[in-house]
Each structure stands twice: as structure tokens, then as C-alpha cells.
Design a protein around this motif. Structure first.
Motif, short mmCIF file in Angstrom:
data_model
loop_
_atom_site.label_atom_id
_atom_site.label_comp_id
_atom_site.label_asym_id
_atom_site.label_seq_id
_atom_site.Cartn_x
_atom_site.Cartn_y
_atom_site.Cartn_z
N GLY A 210 -22.72 16.16 52.76
CA GLY A 210 -21.50 16.85 52.37
C GLY A 210 -21.72 18.35 52.27
O GLY A 210 -22.74 18.90 52.71
N GLY A 211 -20.74 19.02 51.69
CA GLY A 211 -20.84 20.46 51.53
C GLY A 211 -19.80 20.96 50.55
O GLY A 211 -18.98 20.20 50.04
N TYR A 212 -19.84 22.25 50.28
CA TYR A 212 -18.90 22.85 49.33
C TYR A 212 -17.63 23.27 50.06
O TYR A 212 -17.68 24.02 51.05
N HIS A 213 -16.50 22.81 49.53
CA HIS A 213 -15.19 23.23 50.05
C HIS A 213 -14.63 24.31 49.13
O HIS A 213 -14.47 24.08 47.92
N PRO A 214 -14.32 25.52 49.65
CA PRO A 214 -13.79 26.58 48.79
C PRO A 214 -12.32 26.31 48.42
O PRO A 214 -11.50 26.05 49.30
N ASN A 215 -12.01 26.34 47.15
CA ASN A 215 -10.65 26.12 46.69
C ASN A 215 -9.91 27.45 46.53
O ASN A 215 -10.52 28.52 46.50
N HIS A 216 -8.59 27.38 46.43
CA HIS A 216 -7.77 28.59 46.34
C HIS A 216 -8.04 29.37 45.05
O HIS A 216 -7.85 30.59 45.02
N ASP A 217 -8.47 28.68 44.01
CA ASP A 217 -8.69 29.37 42.73
C ASP A 217 -10.09 29.97 42.62
O ASP A 217 -10.49 30.45 41.56
N GLY A 218 -10.85 29.92 43.71
CA GLY A 218 -12.19 30.49 43.70
C GLY A 218 -13.29 29.49 43.39
O GLY A 218 -14.47 29.79 43.56
N GLY A 223 -17.86 17.85 48.81
CA GLY A 223 -17.20 16.75 49.49
C GLY A 223 -17.20 16.94 50.99
O GLY A 223 -18.08 17.60 51.57
N TYR A 224 -16.20 16.34 51.64
CA TYR A 224 -16.00 16.45 53.08
C TYR A 224 -14.62 17.04 53.34
O TYR A 224 -13.71 16.90 52.50
N ASP A 225 -14.45 17.66 54.49
CA ASP A 225 -13.13 18.11 54.92
C ASP A 225 -12.48 17.03 55.76
O ASP A 225 -13.07 16.57 56.76
N ALA A 248 -3.59 11.01 63.28
CA ALA A 248 -5.03 11.04 63.58
C ALA A 248 -5.75 11.78 62.46
O ALA A 248 -5.16 12.62 61.78
N ILE A 249 -7.03 11.44 62.28
CA ILE A 249 -7.85 12.12 61.28
C ILE A 249 -9.25 12.36 61.86
O ILE A 249 -9.65 11.75 62.85
N SER A 250 -9.96 13.29 61.22
CA SER A 250 -11.36 13.52 61.53
C SER A 250 -12.02 14.01 60.25
O SER A 250 -11.43 14.80 59.50
N LEU A 251 -13.24 13.56 60.00
CA LEU A 251 -13.96 13.91 58.77
C LEU A 251 -15.24 14.65 59.12
O LEU A 251 -15.95 14.27 60.06
N ASP A 252 -15.53 15.70 58.37
CA ASP A 252 -16.74 16.47 58.66
C ASP A 252 -17.12 17.30 57.44
O ASP A 252 -16.38 17.37 56.46
N GLU A 253 -18.29 17.92 57.53
CA GLU A 253 -18.73 18.83 56.48
C GLU A 253 -17.75 20.00 56.37
O GLU A 253 -17.24 20.47 57.41
#
Length: 550
Positions: A210-218, A223-225, A248-253
Motif C-alpha cells: 500500500g501507500g499514503y493517499h494525501p487527503n484534502h485536509d493535509g 491504503g490503495y487508490d 470499471a475499476i482498477s486498484l493500485d498504490e
């Protein structure tokens, strides 16, 4: 802990759904393909692929977490005799304990997903060291991982295709192919891994793919994208007469292979025979990706792109043979400067929204008209010109009394006319020269604004709909306790499929006309016992008017 048995009709429906997708047969074919040079060995499996897929989808359809323990309990005592027979399970579990069933389920799930696992290898430690994680990743065969990645996303999108197949052709056929595409984070268990100043003994996440997903609040989420391509309305001004589903979907880091995941979604949709029209995306795709990775492949698949621009990327974006590309449209080189800089002027507060809208509308008269994908006609040429230019004198006076037409006058034609002003009939514009900026709709026009906002809102609504805790709860990490990319992808795909099924049911429920009004007969009220003593209103008065008192 639920104790009730699942309804036999519901189990039958889920079995039919999984069978119709063809996933079980395809997984079996892949398993045979992988064993061409090997002989099958080992103890026969207690539970097969079909049983695991059906029970996972069944739990999600009922709003329950598809954990191994819940699947084991379902096999143990939550199925009717008819459902057990339909699933191919023996009438009883014999002397197998709940613990034994649990381990059999875990082995069956691992056996099923190993055929399409693009990230094999798990760490036995809850927080493995960085050196151990690097060893696991180094042991992976890149060619095999890529093959498995394609397989995994085929499985995921085949689940979604199974939901689209439930919509009658007469209804699904109303969709012309508009799509909206976006990525949303899918949180996973295990916390994050250190990303700064890496050291060999760093304590890593057990979900190290997995990896870090940046959120709008900083903040950041480990998780995954999840990239989702969702059906959109045919026109901003007409409600959809078909259910709006994830196609359709796709999952990735997070933030990795963004363009590739987007094109994988679009390719899957086209490969399954669905139409293509407009594609509305946010700046994460349209503004941030390279043209050769996203814009050109998407257009080659038949999609017209609609997106927004980052600050500093409006105005003149490219030029070829004198034609200027302004905010994704191709225009006359003599278009007035206030029209060229309209977007920048509005964003910087130099003009009002009303003035901005007028300048966007005035651009239309200066726009080159496309004859096909390459040839474009000057706005002062052709049978339907929108401008009048001294470089393009017309043999037929369109402003005559018999054929009066109002045209925009090009007041400052180039002194040294470029090819677009001198070509006899049209000018050829290669799609590559402005591919990163070109749009299918005039940027910031009413059609662009209403289409963009509507379909972006549709996507945000779907994300909230599927993440809602009351039903599928995509945002709930408890639904995905099994480690590994492939286990997360399978549950995510089934979750989105369950959301599609709920939206289909809601759509047709809303289409069903309400029952005719048949009010129940009025209930007779209790009789007033004094009613018989009231004077008759039609009787003569007891005392005649004007009579003398006795």
C-alpha cells in the motif's frame, strides 16, 4: 454474532450471479495453464472457488464483513439444506469444528486468489523489517506479476459486468457512453511504513504494497487508490433513464500508474462492447498526466475528454500552422487578446463572471471547425462561416438583402498570413500537437460547466453511496482483514458490485408506478346519544315572529 440462516432465494440469486460472470471457469482455465509443465498434487481442497466467491458476495450483499470467520460460520450453521445442496456442500459438516472449517476456508481462499495474485508473498511478522519486505519483493517475477495483474482486474471488472448484464438491454441501451472517472482511497489495516530516511531495520506495515493517499485536509491515509469509471447522464439537462453504475475499476498504490489505471478501466469497458462518448475527469488525470499515456489512448478508444486546467496553463497552450489552441479549443490567430486571456483574467479577479461568460461565448465565432479528426476549416470559410475576414473574400455576399447573415469581423488579420489563412479549403492539424489540452466541449461554456459539474457530482455521490456504513461500507477496514493486494481487490470489487446491485434495485423501484388510490371505506363514527333530542331545523319556530308574549 448473526445466528439466522440466509434466505434460500437470496443464496440462489448470488449463485446465479457468480455463475453468469464466468469467473469460476476462467480461474480454472488459468490454473490449468499455469500447470502445463507440472502435475497436480497435494490433498484435494475441501471447498472450491465457486463456494468461496458465492459466500463472500453473499455476506457483502447482506451488509456483513466477509471475514474468514464469518464465511466459516456461514458454512457451519447459516445455510439451509437447499442452499448447501446448491453450493455443493455436504448436508452436514460432520465432526469438523468451527476452527477446522476456518482453516479450510482460509486455504480455499488462498488457493483461489493465488491464480491471479499480482503481489505474492506475505510477511509472517505483524511488523516486518524493511530488509524482509525487500526480500519478498525481490523474489517476485515481474512477468508473472504483470500477467496476474491483468487477470486480477479482469476478475474485478467481470463482477461489475455481471451487474450491468442484469439491466435489460432496452434500458442499458439508452446509455450513450458518457463516463466520469475518479480515484478514491480504500483504507487498509496495519498502519503505514516509514517513507523518510529509510533504514534496514525499519518497522514496515504488513500491508507493505500500500501507500499514503494525501487527503484534502493535509492528512494522509494508508491504503490503495481505487480508480472508478462510472456511467454518466447522456445530457446535463435530462435525467438519466437508466441506472448510473460503476462500469470499471482498477486498484493500485496511491499516485502510482494513474494514467495506466485509467486507461485500463476504459479499455475494459470498450472490450466488453459498451459505447464511448464524453469522459469527465478531475485534474489528477486531465491536467497532471502525459498526453501519450492518458489523453491520446483515451481518445483512441473513442472518448472525448472534458477537464479543467491548473493555474498558469490557460490562454494560448499550443500553436500549429498559425492555429492557436486556447483553453483546449482551436482558434483563429487573430482572435482578440481579451478573449484569449479571458480565463486568466477571471481567475485573477480582473473581470466579473458575467463578462467572462460573454467573452467565452464570443470565442465561438473565431473557432476552427473540424471536418474530421485532422482537417479543420477556417471560421471565415465554408458554407456556414462564423466570421468575415479580408484574407478570405467570398464570392457570395452573405450580407445581401436576400441572404443576410451577421458575421464577426476579423479586424486585425495577420500581415504575414500563416498556412491556416492561405490554405485553399482546410488545414491539417495533427492530434498530437495539443493533445494534452484539447477538449471535446468549448471550455467554460454553459454546456461545459453544466456537464462537468453534473458528472463530477455524480461520481462524488457514488463514492459516498458505496462508503456508507449502513450498507457496503467500502471505507470500513474491518471488511478487509485478509492481508495482501489481491484479497483487498477481490473484496473491493465485490463491494462495488453489491453497490451496483443496490442502485439497480433502487432505480427500478423508482420506475414502478405507485398503486392506484383505493381509499379504505370510512369508518363509521360512534353515534352521538343526544342527537335524537336536537330540534328539527326544518320545523316551524316555537314562537312566531312578532307574537305577543303570553
Amino acid at each position: 454474532m448473526p445466528q439466522t440462516k440466509f434466505d434460500s432465494a437470496l443464496v440462489q440469486g448470488v449463485c446465479q450471479f457468480i455463475d453468469d460472470t464466468g469467473i469460476v471457469e476462467q480461474v480454472a482455465a488459468w490454473r490449468r495453464e499455469d500447470r502445463i509443465d507440472r502435475k497436480p498434487g497435494g490433498r484435494p481442497a475441501f471447498y472450491d472457488d465457486r463456494q468461496m466467491l458465492v459466500l463472500t458476495q453473499l455476506l457483502l450483499r447482506c451488509g456483513e464483513a466477509p471475514q474468514i470467520v464469518e464465511i466459516a460460520r456461514t458454512i457451519g450453521y447459516r445455510l439451509t439444506a437447499d442452499s448447501r445442496e446448491r453450493l455443493g456442500l455436504p448436508p452436514t459438516n460432520g465432526r469438523a469444528s468451527e476452527v477446522a472449517i476456518y482453516h479450510r476456508v482460509r486455504n480455499a481462499l488462498d488457493r483461489c486468489t493465488s491464480v491471479f495474485d499480482p503481489a505474492p508473498g506475505r510477511a509472517s511478522s505483524p511488523r516486518p523489517a524493511r530488509t524482509r519486505v525487500e526480500q519478498i519483493k525481490a523474489a517476485r517475477d515481474p512477468e508473472q506479476c504483470e500477467r496476474s495483474r491483468l487477470r486480477a482486474h479482469w476478475v474485478a471488472n467481470q463482477l461489475l459486468e455481471g451487474t450491468l448484464a442484469l439491466v435489460p438491454d432496452a434500458v442499458l441501451g439508452r446509455w450513450t457512453g458518457n463516463l466520469t472517472l475518479d480515484a478514491t482511497v480504500v483504507p487498509i489495516f496495519g498502519g503505514g511504513s516509514p517513507t523518510k530516511n529509510p533504514k534496514p531495520d525499519d518497522s514496515m506495515s504488513p500491508e507493505f504494497d500500500g501507500g499514503y493517499h494525501p487527503n484534502h485536509d493535509g492528512s494522509k491515509t494508508w491504503g490503495y487508490d481505487l480508480h472508478i469509471a462510472m456511467m454518466g447522464q447522456n445530457h446535463y439537462d435530462r435525467p438519466a433513464d437508466f441506472p448510473l453504475l460503476a462500469a470499471a475499476i482498477s486498484l493500485d498504490e496511491p499516485s502510482r500508474r494513474v494514467a495506466e489505471n485509467a486507461i485500463a478501466c476504459l479499455s475494459s469497458i470498450r472490450d466488453r462492447g459498451h459505447p464511448a462518448a464524453l469522459l469527465i475527469t478531475d485534474m489528477g488525470y486531465f491536467a497532471n498526466q502525459k498526453a501519450e499515456k492518458f489523453h491520446l489512448p483515451a481518445r483512441a478508444l473513442g472518448y472525448g475528454l472534458v477537464g479543467d486546467y491548473k493555474k498558469g496553463f490557460t490562454g494560448i497552450q499550443a500553436t500549429h500552422k498559425g492555429v492557436i489552441t486556447v483553453d483546449g479549443g482551436r482558434y483563429c490567430p487573430s482572435m482578440p487578446a481579451p478573449l484569449v486571456t479571458a480565463t486568466a483574467d477571471f481567475r485573477e479577479g480582473r473581470i466579473s463572471e458575467e463578462v467572462y461568460a460573454k467573452r467565452i461565448a464570443q470565442r465561438v465565432a473565431h473557432r476552427f471547425r473540424a471536418k474530421d479528426g485532422v482537417a479543420h476549416v477556417c471560421p471565415a470559410q465554408g458554407s456556414s462561416p462564423t466570421a468575415s475576414c479580408s484574407l478570405r473574400p467570398r464570392p457570395d455576399p452573405l450580407t445581401s438583402a436576400e441572404n443576410r447573415t451577421t458575421l464577426t469581423l476579423i479586424v486585425d488579420p495577420p500581415e504575414d498570413p500563416p498556412p491556416c489563412c492561405t490554405n485553399r479549403s482546410s488545414v491539417s492539424l495533427p492530434i498530437e500537437y495539443d493533445a494534452k489540452f484539447f477538449q471535446a466541449l468549448p471550455y467554460a461554456s454553459e454546456e461545459w460547466r453544466r456537464t462537468y459539474r453534473l458528472l463530477r457530482s455524480t461520481m462524488e455521490g457514488f463514492n459516498g453511496y458505496t462508503k456508507e456504513g449502513k450498507h457496503e461500507a467500502l471505507a470500513a477496514k474491518t471488511n478487509r482483514r485478509r492481508r495482501g493486494f489481491v484479497n483487498n481487490l477481490l473484496v473491493v470489487a465485490m463491494t462495488v458490485a453489491a453497490t451496483n446491485l443496490r442502485k439497480i434495485a433502487s432505480f427500478f423501484k423508482a420506475q414502478t408506478p405507485p398503486p392506484e388510490d383505493n381509499p379504505a371505506p370510512k369508518r363509521r363514527g360512534r353515534r352521538d346519544p343526544l342527537a335524537i333530542h336536537r330540534p328539527d331545523p326544518h320545523a316551524p319556530p316555537r314562537t312566531m315572529p312578532g307574537a305577543a308574549a303570553a
